[in-house]
Design a protein around this motif. Structure first.
Motif, PDB file in Angstrom:
ATOM      1  N   MET A 290       6.103  -8.757  15.605  1.00 15.51           N
ATOM      2  CA  MET A 290       5.908  -7.494  14.702  1.00 15.51           C
ATOM      3  C   MET A 290       6.739  -6.411  15.780  1.00 15.51           C
ATOM      4  O   MET A 290       6.092  -5.701  16.501  1.00 15.51           O
ATOM      5  N   THR A 291       7.990  -6.195  15.121  1.00 18.62           N
ATOM      6  CA  THR A 291       8.865  -5.183  16.120  1.00 18.62           C
ATOM      7  C   THR A 291       8.925  -4.034  15.427  1.00 18.62           C
ATOM      8  O   THR A 291       9.478  -3.096  15.807  1.00 18.62           O
ATOM      9  N   ILE A 292       8.553  -3.904  14.078  1.00 21.08           N
ATOM     10  CA  ILE A 292       8.754  -2.774  13.197  1.00 21.08           C
ATOM     11  C   ILE A 292       7.876  -1.917  13.541  1.00 21.08           C
ATOM     12  O   ILE A 292       6.568  -1.857  13.609  1.00 21.08           O
ATOM     13  N   PRO A 293       8.302  -0.523  14.005  1.00 17.98           N
ATOM     14  CA  PRO A 293       7.388   0.594  14.370  1.00 17.98           C
ATOM     15  C   PRO A 293       6.452   0.807  13.423  1.00 17.98           C
ATOM     16  O   PRO A 293       6.349   0.272  12.048  1.00 17.98           O
ATOM     17  N   LYS A 294       5.088   1.103  14.016  1.00 16.22           N
ATOM     18  CA  LYS A 294       3.796   1.449  13.085  1.00 16.22           C
ATOM     19  C   LYS A 294       4.106   2.280  11.852  1.00 16.22           C
ATOM     20  O   LYS A 294       3.732   2.259  10.805  1.00 16.22           O
ATOM     21  N   PHE A 295       4.933   3.435  12.061  1.00 15.25           N
ATOM     22  CA  PHE A 295       5.133   4.614  11.038  1.00 15.25           C
ATOM     23  C   PHE A 295       5.925   3.896   9.881  1.00 15.25           C
ATOM     24  O   PHE A 295       5.844   4.368   8.742  1.00 15.25           O
ATOM     25  N   ALA A 296       7.050   3.130  10.331  1.00 17.89           N
ATOM     26  CA  ALA A 296       7.950   2.221   9.320  1.00 17.89           C
ATOM     27  C   ALA A 296       6.864   1.299   8.513  1.00 17.89           C
ATOM     28  O   ALA A 296       7.266   1.320   7.079  1.00 17.89           O
ATOM     29  N   GLN A 297       6.140   0.678   8.976  1.00 19.44           N
ATOM     30  CA  GLN A 297       5.237  -0.289   8.454  1.00 19.44           C
ATOM     31  C   GLN A 297       4.270   0.416   7.246  1.00 19.44           C
ATOM     32  O   GLN A 297       4.312   0.087   6.180  1.00 19.44           O
ATOM     33  N   ILE A 298       4.039   1.861   7.685  1.00 25.60           N
ATOM     34  CA  ILE A 298       3.064   2.570   6.678  1.00 25.60           C
ATOM     35  C   ILE A 298       3.988   2.907   5.733  1.00 25.60           C
ATOM     36  O   ILE A 298       3.667   2.845   4.192  1.00 25.60           O
ATOM     37  N   LYS A 299       5.251   3.252   5.877  1.00 28.37           N
ATOM     38  CA  LYS A 299       6.161   3.733   4.832  1.00 28.37           C
ATOM     39  C   LYS A 299       6.394   2.704   3.855  1.00 28.37           C
ATOM     40  O   LYS A 299       6.339   2.838   2.815  1.00 28.37           O
ATOM     41  N   GLN A 300       6.530   1.549   4.258  1.00 24.63           N
ATOM     42  CA  GLN A 300       6.782   0.092   3.412  1.00 24.63           C
ATOM     43  C   GLN A 300       5.701  -0.050   2.534  1.00 24.63           C
ATOM     44  O   GLN A 300       6.097  -0.323   1.480  1.00 24.63           O
ATOM     45  N   PHE A 301       4.465  -0.047   3.219  1.00 20.69           N
ATOM     46  CA  PHE A 301       3.424  -0.069   2.441  1.00 20.69           C
ATOM     47  C   PHE A 301       3.225   0.827   1.304  1.00 20.69           C
ATOM     48  O   PHE A 301       3.132   0.305   0.070  1.00 20.69           O
ATOM     49  N   ILE A 302       3.578   1.943   1.675  1.00 19.72           N
ATOM     50  CA  ILE A 302       3.630   3.078   0.272  1.00 19.72           C
ATOM     51  C   ILE A 302       4.550   2.761  -0.736  1.00 19.72           C
ATOM     52  O   ILE A 302       4.556   2.749  -1.764  1.00 19.72           O
ATOM     53  N   VAL A 303       5.971   2.496   0.091  1.00 28.53           N
ATOM     54  CA  VAL A 303       6.888   2.505  -1.091  1.00 28.53           C
ATOM     55  C   VAL A 303       6.691   1.079  -1.779  1.00 28.53           C
ATOM     56  O   VAL A 303       7.004   1.087  -3.092  1.00 28.53           O
ATOM     57  N   ASN A 304       6.150  -0.026  -1.320  1.00 25.66           N
ATOM     58  CA  ASN A 304       6.022  -1.135  -1.918  1.00 25.66           C
ATOM     59  C   ASN A 304       5.093  -0.787  -3.363  1.00 25.66           C
ATOM     60  O   ASN A 304       5.251  -1.316  -4.324  1.00 25.66           O
ATOM     61  N   ASN A 305       3.894  -0.049  -2.926  1.00 26.58           N
ATOM     62  CA  ASN A 305       3.122   0.289  -4.032  1.00 26.58           C
ATOM     63  C   ASN A 305       3.517   1.041  -5.076  1.00 26.58           C
ATOM     64  O   ASN A 305       3.284   0.984  -6.446  1.00 26.58           O
ATOM     65  N   ILE A 306       4.627   1.839  -4.563  1.00 26.75           N
ATOM     66  CA  ILE A 306       4.994   2.723  -5.754  1.00 26.75           C
ATOM     67  C   ILE A 306       6.070   1.812  -6.664  1.00 26.75           C
ATOM     68  O   ILE A 306       6.114   1.769  -7.962  1.00 26.75           O
ATOM     69  N   ARG A 307       6.910   1.087  -5.854  1.00 25.44           N
ATOM     70  CA  ARG A 307       8.154   0.199  -6.519  1.00 25.44           C
ATOM     71  C   ARG A 307       7.417  -0.658  -7.394  1.00 25.44           C
ATOM     72  O   ARG A 307       7.924  -1.048  -8.401  1.00 25.44           O
TER      73      ARG A 307
ATOM     74  N   LEU B  62       7.394  11.423  -2.146  1.00 25.33           N
ATOM     75  CA  LEU B  62       6.069  11.764  -2.395  1.00 25.33           C
ATOM     76  C   LEU B  62       6.100  13.526  -2.209  1.00 25.33           C
ATOM     77  O   LEU B  62       7.174  14.107  -1.968  1.00 25.33           O
ATOM     78  N   THR B  63       5.197  14.114  -2.805  1.00 26.53           N
ATOM     79  CA  THR B  63       5.094  15.607  -2.572  1.00 26.53           C
ATOM     80  C   THR B  63       3.728  15.943  -2.152  1.00 26.53           C
ATOM     81  O   THR B  63       2.614  15.243  -2.276  1.00 26.53           O
ATOM     82  N   ARG B  64       3.753  16.891  -1.300  1.00 28.63           N
ATOM     83  CA  ARG B  64       2.592  17.206  -0.702  1.00 28.63           C
ATOM     84  C   ARG B  64       2.059  18.715  -0.891  1.00 28.63           C
ATOM     85  O   ARG B  64       2.969  19.622  -0.902  1.00 28.63           O
ATOM     86  N   SER B  65       0.727  19.058  -0.733  1.00 30.86           N
ATOM     87  CA  SER B  65       0.544  20.444  -0.649  1.00 30.86           C
ATOM     88  C   SER B  65      -0.689  20.663  -0.044  1.00 30.86           C
ATOM     89  O   SER B  65      -1.871  20.122   0.127  1.00 30.86           O
ATOM     90  N   GLN B  66      -0.630  21.634   1.153  1.00 28.48           N
ATOM     91  CA  GLN B  66      -1.861  22.068   1.737  1.00 28.48           C
ATOM     92  C   GLN B  66      -3.026  22.039   1.042  1.00 28.48           C
ATOM     93  O   GLN B  66      -3.095  23.162   0.361  1.00 28.48           O
ATOM     94  N   GLY B  67      -4.026  21.587   1.403  1.00 34.17           N
ATOM     95  CA  GLY B  67      -5.450  21.889   1.021  1.00 34.17           C
ATOM     96  C   GLY B  67      -5.573  20.656  -0.286  1.00 34.17           C
ATOM     97  O   GLY B  67      -6.765  20.469  -0.396  1.00 34.17           O
TER      98      GLY B  67
ATOM     99  N   GLY C 124      -3.600  17.619  -1.042  1.00 32.55           N
ATOM    100  CA  GLY C 124      -3.312  16.236  -0.767  1.00 32.55           C
ATOM    101  C   GLY C 124      -1.725  15.676  -1.087  1.00 32.55           C
ATOM    102  O   GLY C 124      -1.126  16.706  -1.082  1.00 32.55           O
ATOM    103  N   THR C 125      -1.717  14.382  -0.987  1.00 28.31           N
ATOM    104  CA  THR C 125      -0.304  13.947  -1.095  1.00 28.31           C
ATOM    105  C   THR C 125      -0.393  13.201  -2.243  1.00 28.31           C
ATOM    106  O   THR C 125      -1.257  12.442  -2.739  1.00 28.31           O
ATOM    107  N   PHE C 126       0.772  13.325  -3.019  1.00 21.96           N
ATOM    108  CA  PHE C 126       1.157  12.535  -4.521  1.00 21.96           C
ATOM    109  C   PHE C 126       2.474  11.791  -4.525  1.00 21.96           C
ATOM    110  O   PHE C 126       3.224  12.137  -3.931  1.00 21.96           O
ATOM    111  N   VAL C 127       2.201  10.966  -5.305  1.00 24.35           N
ATOM    112  CA  VAL C 127       3.686  10.195  -5.631  1.00 24.35           C
ATOM    113  C   VAL C 127       4.333  11.264  -6.462  1.00 24.35           C
ATOM    114  O   VAL C 127       4.031  11.759  -7.500  1.00 24.35           O
ATOM    115  N   ALA C 128       5.517  11.434  -6.182  1.00 24.02           N
ATOM    116  CA  ALA C 128       6.527  12.289  -6.660  1.00 24.02           C
ATOM    117  C   ALA C 128       6.867  11.867  -8.036  1.00 24.02           C
ATOM    118  O   ALA C 128       6.900  10.834  -8.231  1.00 24.02           O
TER     119      ALA C 128
END
Lengths: 235, 235
Positions: B1-18, B58-63, B65-69
DNA sequence: CAAGTCATCTTGTATATACAAGGTAAATAT
DNA sequence: ATATTTACCTTGTATATACAAGATGACTTG
């Protein structure tokens, strides 16, 4: 001074590039150097460099350093906006006329573009988008009935096809091509063209998670419509 | 597993959206929740969310949360690539012919586009870009002589005007418009068109820090050339 | 002299921590 | 009951620290 530190560093860098003081491919101060110059931590300096790299203004490579990106490497982009929004943005009076709303048997090219069987039933709509009562764009759209069952029951003068389709089959991808065409006589009638004139044609195919949703042909007279875009070092 | 952790999380999120599992405007796990789920620090989870936000997914707003654009908010972009690169990319044989290289007196529209005095001297070049010895695009360019003194002495079969201009006056901005036109007889000759046909015309104005550098008109036959672009949740 | 090693620069990934600031809702005071 | 405060969530900014990994040049070793 309420501007965040990382943003100040970004401004400093962009100003140097925009003013011409830093040329293409020239080396930029390292994270540690910037951190010291601006009395911030390395992580803050790093954020400025990273974001400018993401924006295509800098390029970085591990072990070597950070450099001003060459302008050539930046791809120039054109925006395809929603035509209703565009008309409203310039204070025009937007309206829409529905010319055709039917189900038809898909001939080969349509069936292929939609990913359905040849001769199967698909929905077809033809709308005219008007600015100040003058036709600005014709939208001919073929829709996969499996993914938008009640397409034919919609009132597209109130809700655009794109908006309706987004709601029933959330879009995950879109592909566009733009070309110059000569409209056929039917299209000339729809666009209210007395003399034949070249038109811009945008082909848009949209996907959702369950497959190809629709295939649209957007045709606008070359004399009334153009696509615009610009590319800059701002940000 | 040489994929960076932040990239794994990105993949997880993008997969769920796609895959359609997460719909538009739906809320995404917060930084702290993601950090716990993936056993990483908040800063690492944050990086994944921030980069996807920067990419428009994604879109985010302080206070809040984060949402699917929403797909609608993403502007669809078309790329204008270098034509020589495009030809080479599809293994075509690229060549270039110089038809005109001269200094002329600027009529009003040219002078305005270049930001110089009417009737002042400007440089003009007309090149034809060929694929497999067939004309694919005509490039007519007007150049501000103050910013590219030795423009007329260049050999544009070796170095494209855009590359030369970039070297003498580093570009800081470019604007494009695309429209459909009917070529005049001169243009038909240049493009080797027997029958008149609609053409795509790209107008490109380029700036450097010291002013407007050049003004180019790129004309291609509608039957041979199109612009493409696509928009996706990949990354 | 040539080859390999080492020191030292760079960017890249990751964590722990602190506080600021926006937003919501429950608890409190008027 | 209404208004205000408070607590607690969220994202945003910023720092200090650690180690990994690519690139380069000097130094050491054969």
């Amino acid at each position: 001074m309420t501007i965040p530190k990382f943003a100040q560093i970004k401004q400093f860098i962009v100003n140097n590039i925009r003013s011409g003081a830093w040329l293409e491919n020239q080396r930029v101060a390292s994270e540690n150097e910037l951190a010291e110059q601006f009395s911030v931590s390395r992580m803050t300096a790093r954020r400025a460099l990273s974001e400018l790299t993401e924006a295509g203004i800098l390029t970085r490579s591990q072990g070597l350093g950070t450099f001003v990106a060459s302008f050539k490497s930046q791809s120039s982009l054109l925006e395809i906006k929603n035509i209703a929004d565009e008309v409203k943005a310039r204070n025009g009076n937007y309206s829409c006329t529905v010319l055709v709303l039917e189900s038809i048997s898909a001939v080969a090219p349509i069936a292929i573009a939609l990913g359905v069987e040849v001769d199967s039933v698909v929905y077809r709509s033809v709308l005219v988008h008007n600015e100040n009562e003058q036709p600005l764009q014709v939208e001919e759209r073929f829709v996969n009935p499996a993914l938008a069952t009640s397409y034919l029951q919609q009132d597209f003068t109130a809700l655009t096809p794109h908006e309706y389709l987004s709601s029933v089959a959330p879009l995950t991808e879109a592909r566009h091509t733009v070309e110059a065409i000569m409209p056929n006589s039917e299209m000339c009638q729809w666009l209210n063209l007395y003399h034949e004139e070249p038109c811009l044609q945008v082909i848009r195919r949209t996907w959702s998670s369950s497959g190809i949703v629709s295939f649209a042909r957007l045709v606008s007279p070359g004399s009334k419509y153009r696509l615009g875009g610009h590319l800059t070092f701002k940000k």
